[in-house]
Design an enzyme around this catalytic site. Structure first.
Site, PDB file in Angstrom:
ATOM      1  N   ARG A   1      51.380  37.492   0.346  1.00 34.05           N
ATOM      2  CA  ARG A   1      50.547  37.457  -0.861  1.00 34.05           C
ATOM      3  C   ARG A   1      51.358  37.706  -2.120  1.00 34.05           C
ATOM      4  NH1 ARG A   1      45.975  41.506  -1.643  1.00 34.05           N
ATOM      5  NH2 ARG A   1      47.522  42.709  -0.546  1.00 34.05           N
TER       6      ARG A   1
ATOM      7  N   ASN B   1      44.065  38.378   1.063  1.00 31.12           N
ATOM      8  CA  ASN B   1      43.996  38.445   2.519  1.00 31.12           C
ATOM      9  C   ASN B   1      42.545  38.320   2.944  1.00 31.12           C
ATOM     10  OD1 ASN B   1      46.738  38.853   2.868  1.00 31.12           O
ATOM     11  ND2 ASN B   1      46.570  41.068   2.917  1.00 31.12           N
TER      12      ASN B   1
END
Length: 98
Positions: free
Chosen positions: A24, A42
């Site tokens: 990420r 996520n």
């Protein structure tokens, strides 16, 4: 191939070992460097979800990066969906898990 400046928005769903490996953070960094707007987060199922908006060639560069990921990641698949009328931010941010 001539670069295009048409603005497009794509939703990405990335599966594999993509959580807990800096995926990420690195995607946000890559998207910012490409001048894209959007977000990455996520998902509780272990996948990563992202929305990217900007010039078509820059969005494609992020999709290409998403297929490789970070050194510690193992990307099993990337599903790319065209989005029209999607919420687009100023800048690119990491969001909370959903």
């Amino acid at each position: 191939m001539t670069p295009t400046h048409e603005t497009i928005t794509r939703r990405l769903r990335i599966t594999g070992r993509v959580q807990g490996v800096g995926y990420r953070w690195n995607m946000a960094r890559q998207a910012t460097a490409l001048g894209l707007r959007g977000w990455v987060r996520n998902r509780v199922d272990g996948s990563v979800d992202a929305l990217a908006s900007g010039p078509a060639d820059a969005v494609q560069a992020l999709v290409d990066w998403a297929r490789r990921g970070t050194e510690l990641a193992r990307v099993d698949g990337v599903v790319v969906t065209e989005m029209e009328g999607a919420e687009v931010l100023d800048g690119f941010e990491q969001r909370e898990t959903v």
